[in-house]
Design a protein around this motif. Structure first.
Motif, PDB file in Angstrom:
ATOM      1  N   VAL A   1       5.949  18.600 -10.687  1.00 19.30           N
ATOM      2  CA  VAL A   1       7.146  18.067 -11.342  1.00 19.30           C
ATOM      3  C   VAL A   1       6.815  16.707 -11.956  1.00 19.30           C
ATOM      4  O   VAL A   1       6.323  15.818 -11.253  1.00 19.30           O
ATOM      5  CB  VAL A   1       8.302  17.922 -10.328  1.00 19.30           C
ATOM      6  CG1 VAL A   1       9.536  17.345 -10.997  1.00 19.30           C
ATOM      7  CG2 VAL A   1       8.613  19.271  -9.701  1.00 19.30           C
ATOM      8  N   PRO A   2       7.072  16.511 -13.232  1.00 19.04           N
ATOM      9  CA  PRO A   2       6.741  15.222 -13.856  1.00 19.04           C
ATOM     10  C   PRO A   2       7.675  14.111 -13.386  1.00 19.04           C
ATOM     11  O   PRO A   2       8.847  14.337 -13.090  1.00 19.04           O
ATOM     12  CB  PRO A   2       6.934  15.491 -15.350  1.00 19.04           C
ATOM     13  CG  PRO A   2       7.912  16.624 -15.409  1.00 19.04           C
ATOM     14  CD  PRO A   2       7.625  17.480 -14.206  1.00 19.04           C
ATOM     15  N   ALA A   3       7.146  12.906 -13.330  1.00 16.17           N
ATOM     16  CA  ALA A   3       7.944  11.729 -12.998  1.00 16.17           C
ATOM     17  C   ALA A   3       8.636  11.229 -14.260  1.00 16.17           C
ATOM     18  O   ALA A   3       7.998  11.071 -15.305  1.00 16.17           O
ATOM     19  CB  ALA A   3       7.057  10.637 -12.412  1.00 16.17           C
ATOM     20  N   LEU A   4       9.939  10.982 -14.161  1.00 19.15           N
ATOM     21  CA  LEU A   4      10.689  10.423 -15.280  1.00 19.15           C
ATOM     22  C   LEU A   4      10.531   8.910 -15.344  1.00 19.15           C
ATOM     23  O   LEU A   4      10.537   8.317 -16.425  1.00 19.15           O
ATOM     24  CB  LEU A   4      12.175  10.763 -15.137  1.00 19.15           C
ATOM     25  CG  LEU A   4      12.534  12.233 -14.944  1.00 19.15           C
ATOM     26  CD1 LEU A   4      14.036  12.379 -14.724  1.00 19.15           C
ATOM     27  CD2 LEU A   4      12.081  13.053 -16.143  1.00 19.15           C
ATOM     28  N   ALA A   5      10.437   8.283 -14.183  1.00 17.94           N
ATOM     29  CA  ALA A   5      10.321   6.829 -14.067  1.00 17.94           C
ATOM     30  C   ALA A   5       9.882   6.527 -12.644  1.00 17.94           C
ATOM     31  O   ALA A   5       9.756   7.444 -11.810  1.00 17.94           O
ATOM     32  CB  ALA A   5      11.651   6.144 -14.387  1.00 17.94           C
ATOM     33  N   ALA A   6       9.656   5.263 -12.358  1.00 19.91           N
ATOM     34  CA  ALA A   6       9.256   4.843 -11.010  1.00 19.91           C
ATOM     35  C   ALA A   6      10.134   3.686 -10.558  1.00 19.91           C
ATOM     36  O   ALA A   6      10.513   2.828 -11.364  1.00 19.91           O
ATOM     37  CB  ALA A   6       7.792   4.415 -10.992  1.00 19.91           C
ATOM     38  N   LEU A   7      10.476   3.684  -9.271  1.00 20.38           N
ATOM     39  CA  LEU A   7      11.173   2.545  -8.673  1.00 20.38           C
ATOM     40  C   LEU A   7      10.088   1.631  -8.114  1.00 20.38           C
ATOM     41  O   LEU A   7       9.684   1.722  -6.961  1.00 20.38           O
ATOM     42  CB  LEU A   7      12.138   3.007  -7.583  1.00 20.38           C
ATOM     43  CG  LEU A   7      12.951   1.917  -6.872  1.00 20.38           C
ATOM     44  CD1 LEU A   7      13.696   1.042  -7.863  1.00 20.38           C
ATOM     45  CD2 LEU A   7      13.916   2.536  -5.875  1.00 20.38           C
TER      46      LEU A   7
ATOM     47  N   GLY B   1       0.778  -1.221   0.000  1.00 20.37           N
ATOM     48  CA  GLY B   1       0.000   0.000   0.000  1.00 20.37           C
ATOM     49  C   GLY B   1       0.807   1.267   0.000  1.00 20.37           C
ATOM     50  O   GLY B   1       0.255   2.375  -0.100  1.00 20.37           O
ATOM     51  N   THR B   2       2.140   1.169   0.143  1.00 11.69           N
ATOM     52  CA  THR B   2       2.989   2.351   0.119  1.00 11.69           C
ATOM     53  C   THR B   2       3.065   2.899  -1.295  1.00 11.69           C
ATOM     54  O   THR B   2       3.282   2.140  -2.246  1.00 11.69           O
ATOM     55  CB  THR B   2       4.406   2.000   0.609  1.00 11.69           C
ATOM     56  OG1 THR B   2       4.319   1.455   1.921  1.00 11.69           O
ATOM     57  CG2 THR B   2       5.290   3.235   0.621  1.00 11.69           C
ATOM     58  N   PRO B   3       2.903   4.211  -1.491  1.00 13.55           N
ATOM     59  CA  PRO B   3       3.006   4.766  -2.842  1.00 13.55           C
ATOM     60  C   PRO B   3       4.367   4.462  -3.469  1.00 13.55           C
ATOM     61  O   PRO B   3       5.401   4.513  -2.795  1.00 13.55           O
ATOM     62  CB  PRO B   3       2.823   6.276  -2.617  1.00 13.55           C
ATOM     63  CG  PRO B   3       2.085   6.386  -1.335  1.00 13.55           C
ATOM     64  CD  PRO B   3       2.549   5.239  -0.490  1.00 13.55           C
ATOM     65  N   VAL B   4       4.362   4.129  -4.744  1.00 13.30           N
ATOM     66  CA  VAL B   4       5.603   3.798  -5.443  1.00 13.30           C
ATOM     67  C   VAL B   4       6.408   5.072  -5.678  1.00 13.30           C
ATOM     68  O   VAL B   4       5.891   6.031  -6.268  1.00 13.30           O
ATOM     69  CB  VAL B   4       5.287   3.111  -6.780  1.00 13.30           C
ATOM     70  CG1 VAL B   4       6.552   2.922  -7.608  1.00 13.30           C
ATOM     71  CG2 VAL B   4       4.606   1.768  -6.535  1.00 13.30           C
ATOM     72  N   PRO B   5       7.649   5.130  -5.216  1.00  9.97           N
ATOM     73  CA  PRO B   5       8.441   6.351  -5.398  1.00  9.97           C
ATOM     74  C   PRO B   5       8.771   6.581  -6.865  1.00  9.97           C
ATOM     75  O   PRO B   5       8.918   5.635  -7.645  1.00  9.97           O
ATOM     76  CB  PRO B   5       9.700   6.092  -4.573  1.00  9.97           C
ATOM     77  CG  PRO B   5       9.808   4.610  -4.486  1.00  9.97           C
ATOM     78  CD  PRO B   5       8.409   4.090  -4.483  1.00  9.97           C
ATOM     79  N   VAL B   6       8.898   7.846  -7.213  1.00  4.68           N
ATOM     80  CA  VAL B   6       9.189   8.202  -8.594  1.00  4.68           C
ATOM     81  C   VAL B   6      10.538   8.917  -8.660  1.00  4.68           C
ATOM     82  O   VAL B   6      11.010   9.507  -7.691  1.00  4.68           O
ATOM     83  CB  VAL B   6       8.082   9.095  -9.195  1.00  4.68           C
ATOM     84  CG1 VAL B   6       6.785   8.332  -9.294  1.00  4.68           C
ATOM     85  CG2 VAL B   6       7.897  10.387  -8.387  1.00  4.68           C
ATOM     86  N   ILE B   7      11.145   8.838  -9.823  1.00 11.27           N
ATOM     87  CA  ILE B   7      12.393   9.545 -10.098  1.00 11.27           C
ATOM     88  C   ILE B   7      12.041  10.848 -10.791  1.00 11.27           C
ATOM     89  O   ILE B   7      11.400  10.854 -11.841  1.00 11.27           O
ATOM     90  CB  ILE B   7      13.315   8.678 -10.977  1.00 11.27           C
ATOM     91  CG1 ILE B   7      13.753   7.427 -10.202  1.00 11.27           C
ATOM     92  CG2 ILE B   7      14.533   9.477 -11.439  1.00 11.27           C
ATOM     93  CD1 ILE B   7      14.479   6.400 -11.062  1.00 11.27           C
TER      94      ILE B   7
END
Length: 423
Positions: free
Chosen positions: A265-271, A5-11
């Motif tokens: 700020v746009p996300a470039l990718a997600a971890l 349930g933790t939000p996926v971090p973004v780069i």
């Protein structure tokens, strides 16, 4: 593992300086072109050897090129202008990621940005320099060296230059340090210790003692007379003879998705997922079973199956045992599924910076719609893998795996995706 349930971090920001490029757009272009940064190095102490060295950094010019604001430039003049070269390179590299993540224009509270530096034994080459001064006259040893010789020196400089007050730490894991640092950053976000984490893979500058020990271990490829140094790093090729040392600095801003959205700020990718294990050994021998478990666990953490993976950025250093073990791991998990390449063939093995550098390479390829070539791969140790060839391939990959394995059994894997995959 990240709690369910933790939000996926973004780069939201990336930066890079290495043997082939001094910014991310150029790095992406050079990756696509398959440019190799490995050259012959003439060394008065070690003799001729191969390496992918980082060119000297003009910090003032680099900060101007990165559009660093006046405050950053002023603090850099005070904190970093006399620092060791690797520290100056890190400040210049972080400035790129800082700007791309809009932390200069849409800042976060200073105590909500953490810093994680990947690696350990960061000051070997600097220690060699100081030791020569000690041998000449103890009075020549600068008092400031007491700070510069500590791994925390880079932490202190970065927090001063970028005016940060959040948590800070170094995260070591041998050649897996970059992945360990990114995993640590993800966990800091998951436990709400920060809204964004600056992850830095600093320049590897091993001492002469460390370099010779790696040679004696048989891990480093020897440069034969008349050999082409650019062709010496041969990941997954039957002609592999060891890794070629490289130097690079890379930076990633990892952020909670809600924070990035609030800042516009746009996300470039997600971890999207990650996993790490120890293999229960103090040696340099990789474990296929542990690698399989970690890759599988990283995919499970991301909620994905092996069939969902489009691309693998392999750890693949060019050491015979390491390459064969990882090739077997990938076949066991994926069969002949995703495309596979090895960034170290282009940049050399950048040791504790490798994981962050290769995360930046993965993001550049996902966003650029290509997979970089494997220019030195002619006779694969495992023909069943779908390696990229000697030219870049136009592939719109959405899910990538990036492996990082270190001496002492440190085994890690990251799942990096297009941000749309996790929404």
């Amino acid at each position: 593992m990240t709690p369910p349930g933790t939000p996926v971090p973004v780069i939201t920001g990336t930066g890079v300086r290495c043997a082939v490029a001094d910014d991310v757009p150029t790095f992406a272009d050079r990756l696509r072109a398959g440019v190799r940064g490995v050259v012959r190095i003439e060394d008065d102490l070690d003799g001729p050897r191969a390496g992918a060295p980082l060119p000297p950094v003009d910090l003032a010019a680099a900060l101007v090129a990165a559009h660093a604001d006046d405050g950053v430039r002023d603090r850099a003049r005070r904190a970093a202008h006399r620092a060791p070269p690797g520290v100056r390179a890190a400040v210049a590299t972080v400035a790129q990621a800082w700007r791309e993540a809009a932390l200069d224009r849409a800042p976060l509270p200073a105590d909500r940005v953490a810093v994680v530096v990947a690696g350990h034994n960061l000051t070997g080459g600097y220690a060699d320099d100081v030791a020569r001064k000690l041998a000449a006259d103890p009075a020549f040893v600068p008092g400031r060296a007491a700070l510069h010789l500590m791994d925390t020196d880079l932490l202190g400089v970065l927090t001063e230059v970028f005016a940060l007050r959040g948590e800070g730490l170094t995260a070591g894991g041998a050649s897996a340090s970059g992945n360990v640092a990114l995993i640590t950053a993800s966990r800091l976000l998951a436990c709400d210790a920060a809204d964004a984490v600056l992850v830095v893979g600093p320049v590897a500058d091993p001492s002469r003692l460390e370099r010779q020990a790696l040679v004696n271990l048989g891990a480093v490829a020897a440069l034969d007379e008349g050999a082409d140094p650019a062709a010496l790093c041969r990941p997954f090729d039957r002609g592999h003879r060891g890794f070629v040392p490289g130097q690079a600095c890379a930076a990633v801003v990892l952020e909670r998705p809600g924070s990035a959205a609030r800042r516009g700020v746009p996300a470039l990718a997600a971890l999207a997922g990650h996993a790490a294990r120890m293999a229960g050994t103090s040696l340099a021998h990789p474990s296929a079973d542990d690698q399989v478990e970690v890759v599988t666990a990283a995919l499970k953490a991301a909620g994905l199956d092996p069939a969902d993976v489009d691309y693998v950025n392999a750890h693949a250093t060019g050491t015979p045992l390491g390459d064969r073990t990882e090739a077997g791991t990938l076949l066991r998990v994926f069969g002949d599924g995703p495309r596979v390449n090895a960034t170290k063939a282009l940049t050399g093995h950048c040791l504790h910076a490798a994981g962050v550098l290769e995360a930046v390479a993965v993001v550049a390829q996902l966003r650029g719609g290509f997979l970089h070539p494997n220019p030195n791969l002619r006779d694969p140790v495992e023909p069943g893998l779908r390696h990229t060839g000697d030219r870049a391939e136009d592939v719109r990959a959405r899910v990538a795996l990036s492996n990082g394995f270190g001496f002492g059994g440190v085994t890690t894997s990251l799942v990096i995706t297009d941000p749309e995959v996790t929404r």
